[in-house]
Design a protein around this motif. Sequence first.
Motif, PDB file in Angstrom:
ATOM      1  N   GLY A 190      41.071  40.858  40.634  1.00 59.03           N
ATOM      2  CA  GLY A 190      41.862  39.949  39.808  1.00 59.03           C
ATOM      3  C   GLY A 190      41.150  39.568  38.533  1.00 59.03           C
ATOM      4  O   GLY A 190      41.768  39.489  37.458  1.00 59.03           O
ATOM      5  N   LEU A 191      39.839  39.348  38.607  1.00 55.48           N
ATOM      6  CA  LEU A 191      39.062  38.990  37.419  1.00 55.48           C
ATOM      7  C   LEU A 191      39.084  40.118  36.397  1.00 55.48           C
ATOM      8  O   LEU A 191      39.178  39.883  35.180  1.00 55.48           O
ATOM      9  N   THR A 192      39.022  41.354  36.885  1.00 57.52           N
ATOM     10  CA  THR A 192      39.062  42.506  35.987  1.00 57.52           C
ATOM     11  C   THR A 192      40.410  42.599  35.269  1.00 57.52           C
ATOM     12  O   THR A 192      40.489  42.992  34.103  1.00 57.52           O
ATOM     13  N   GLU A 193      41.486  42.187  35.975  1.00 53.30           N
ATOM     14  CA  GLU A 193      42.819  42.244  35.369  1.00 53.30           C
ATOM     15  C   GLU A 193      42.968  41.218  34.245  1.00 53.30           C
ATOM     16  O   GLU A 193      43.616  41.498  33.241  1.00 53.30           O
ATOM     17  N   ILE A 194      42.395  40.021  34.453  1.00 58.09           N
ATOM     18  CA  ILE A 194      42.634  38.956  33.468  1.00 58.09           C
ATOM     19  C   ILE A 194      41.532  38.849  32.423  1.00 58.09           C
ATOM     20  O   ILE A 194      41.680  38.096  31.462  1.00 58.09           O
ATOM     21  N   ALA A 241      32.478  30.958  39.590  1.00 55.32           N
ATOM     22  CA  ALA A 241      33.184  29.732  39.974  1.00 55.32           C
ATOM     23  C   ALA A 241      34.447  30.008  40.772  1.00 55.32           C
ATOM     24  O   ALA A 241      34.735  29.308  41.752  1.00 55.32           O
ATOM     25  N   VAL A 242      35.222  31.033  40.372  1.00 52.42           N
ATOM     26  CA  VAL A 242      36.537  31.236  41.006  1.00 52.42           C
ATOM     27  C   VAL A 242      36.563  32.392  41.994  1.00 52.42           C
ATOM     28  O   VAL A 242      37.551  32.579  42.697  1.00 52.42           O
ATOM     29  N   VAL A 243      35.485  33.185  42.056  1.00 59.04           N
ATOM     30  CA  VAL A 243      35.429  34.306  42.999  1.00 59.04           C
ATOM     31  C   VAL A 243      34.279  34.127  43.989  1.00 59.04           C
ATOM     32  O   VAL A 243      34.501  34.015  45.202  1.00 59.04           O
ATOM     33  N   ALA A 244      33.056  34.082  43.489  1.00 60.78           N
ATOM     34  CA  ALA A 244      31.899  34.018  44.385  1.00 60.78           C
ATOM     35  C   ALA A 244      31.865  32.716  45.179  1.00 60.78           C
ATOM     36  O   ALA A 244      31.603  32.733  46.388  1.00 60.78           O
ATOM     37  N   LEU A 245      32.122  31.582  44.525  1.00 66.22           N
ATOM     38  CA  LEU A 245      32.055  30.299  45.223  1.00 66.22           C
ATOM     39  C   LEU A 245      33.090  30.198  46.350  1.00 66.22           C
ATOM     40  O   LEU A 245      32.720  29.879  47.488  1.00 66.22           O
ATOM     41  N   PRO A 246      34.396  30.488  46.099  1.00 63.43           N
ATOM     42  CA  PRO A 246      35.346  30.432  47.215  1.00 63.43           C
ATOM     43  C   PRO A 246      35.024  31.441  48.316  1.00 63.43           C
ATOM     44  O   PRO A 246      35.206  31.141  49.510  1.00 63.43           O
ATOM     45  N   ALA A 247      34.557  32.636  47.945  1.00 60.09           N
ATOM     46  CA  ALA A 247      34.188  33.625  48.959  1.00 60.09           C
ATOM     47  C   ALA A 247      33.053  33.108  49.834  1.00 60.09           C
ATOM     48  O   ALA A 247      33.046  33.295  51.059  1.00 60.09           O
ATOM     49  N   GLN A 248      32.076  32.453  49.206  1.00 62.50           N
ATOM     50  CA  GLN A 248      30.960  31.895  49.969  1.00 62.50           C
ATOM     51  C   GLN A 248      31.413  30.752  50.861  1.00 62.50           C
ATOM     52  O   GLN A 248      31.007  30.648  52.029  1.00 62.50           O
ATOM     53  N   LEU A 249      32.247  29.870  50.341  1.00 59.19           N
ATOM     54  CA  LEU A 249      32.721  28.751  51.152  1.00 59.19           C
ATOM     55  C   LEU A 249      33.513  29.246  52.358  1.00 59.19           C
ATOM     56  O   LEU A 249      33.302  28.781  53.482  1.00 59.19           O
ATOM     57  N   LEU A 250      34.423  30.186  52.129  1.00 59.98           N
ATOM     58  CA  LEU A 250      35.221  30.713  53.229  1.00 59.98           C
ATOM     59  C   LEU A 250      34.343  31.376  54.274  1.00 59.98           C
ATOM     60  O   LEU A 250      34.489  31.135  55.486  1.00 59.98           O
TER      61      LEU A 250
END
Length: 416
Positions: free
Chosen positions: A44-48, A127-136
């Motif tokens: 998603g990051l690559t798309e935006i 902030a929007v990819v690594a952090l949520p992945a780590q929290l989950l």
Amino acid sequence: MTAARYLSLLFPVAAMLGAAVGTGRRARTGAALSFLAAALGVAGLTEIQSGWYSFAAVDGAFRGLPVDLWLGWAVLWGPLPVLLHRRLPLPAALALLLWIDLIAMPALDPLVRLGHHWLHGELLGLAVVALPAQLLGRWTGTGRRLYARVVLQMILFSGLILWLLPTLVFTLGGSGGWDRLLGLPGPVLAGFVQVAAVLGVPAVAAVREFAVRGGGTPFPWDPPVRLVTTGPYAYVANPMQLSMVAVLVLLAAGTRSPVLAAAALGAVAFSAGVAAPHEHDDLRRRHGDGWLEYRRRVRDWWPRRRPFEGIEPARIWLDDDCGPCAATRDLVAGRSPVRLDLVPAATHPTTLWRARYSAADGYSASGVAAVASAFDHVSLEWAYLGWLLNLPVFNRLAQLIADAQIAPPHPAGGAR
């Protein structure tokens, strides 16, 4: 360049495998979820991304993103720090990921060409990819923050099913596309979104039921600890899969993609022929006779008109002296609710300010949520209304309207 690409993938994979040695099932489950979340987020990051970076044209790329780099990036931002969480606290993990990327990204030239503001993209990605992945991954691995990880799972699987899977189909299958859907006239597109939302309600309600009544999540390796026969599960055994397939078929029609429609039907075949036997064995082993009785009466894909007779018995206390409350009582009673007792609020041992619902499994609700839960015991159409009213945002809004316009909070029952 090819050797460097494979080395860039080999190192995080080898490190992840080494970190996984000796970890338990829950830790591996968290790592798997973090990988999926990071993979979705990187795509998603690559798309935006807006000129932060670009990639050289290579074989084995997805929408311009080299697949091996994509997988390596997902491993690095997802499961590797999760598996090392006891030695690597979250702030240290994020700082380490930033440090690695600051070194690795420039070194990957000419495979990766960095723009002038690539650090902006790097910080946003953390902030929007690594952090949520780590929290989950970390919350799943340690069994913490049930509701928070359920929300993150919903975002993850919605993104996988409703965006990444169709995008893969459009890219590799050569039929359909998002431009066809977004090119629809405004009113048609609005109607399309509304129908998709209607079809998705049972899935969201089922996820809520798993968390609130079952104490678990939709992910098969992080399941509810109790057998759930309430909510959508009182009517159909596979509400999430049913909603998913219905939305995918609708999406296939909107994007004019027969390949996506075939993928949706393939998901049904996979669920029935591959996933179902494993799931049934697991549920039979964990829940025994209760599961067997449930499966005899509730089908996988075709909903019942009336709720499962083994739905958790419950009571709802309604005030006979309140006009709207009495009307609600008469509406529910007139439809022969299954395993639901309608009790005058005046008989409750403590003072009630709103309707109160209480089930044998310990679940309770008040106000609009109580009435919505009672609808589960009536019929499919009323239950659907209840599922909608029990969704967090709708519930708050409905409660505000009920308090202001229909039945303001007032005391009933208890010693007054």
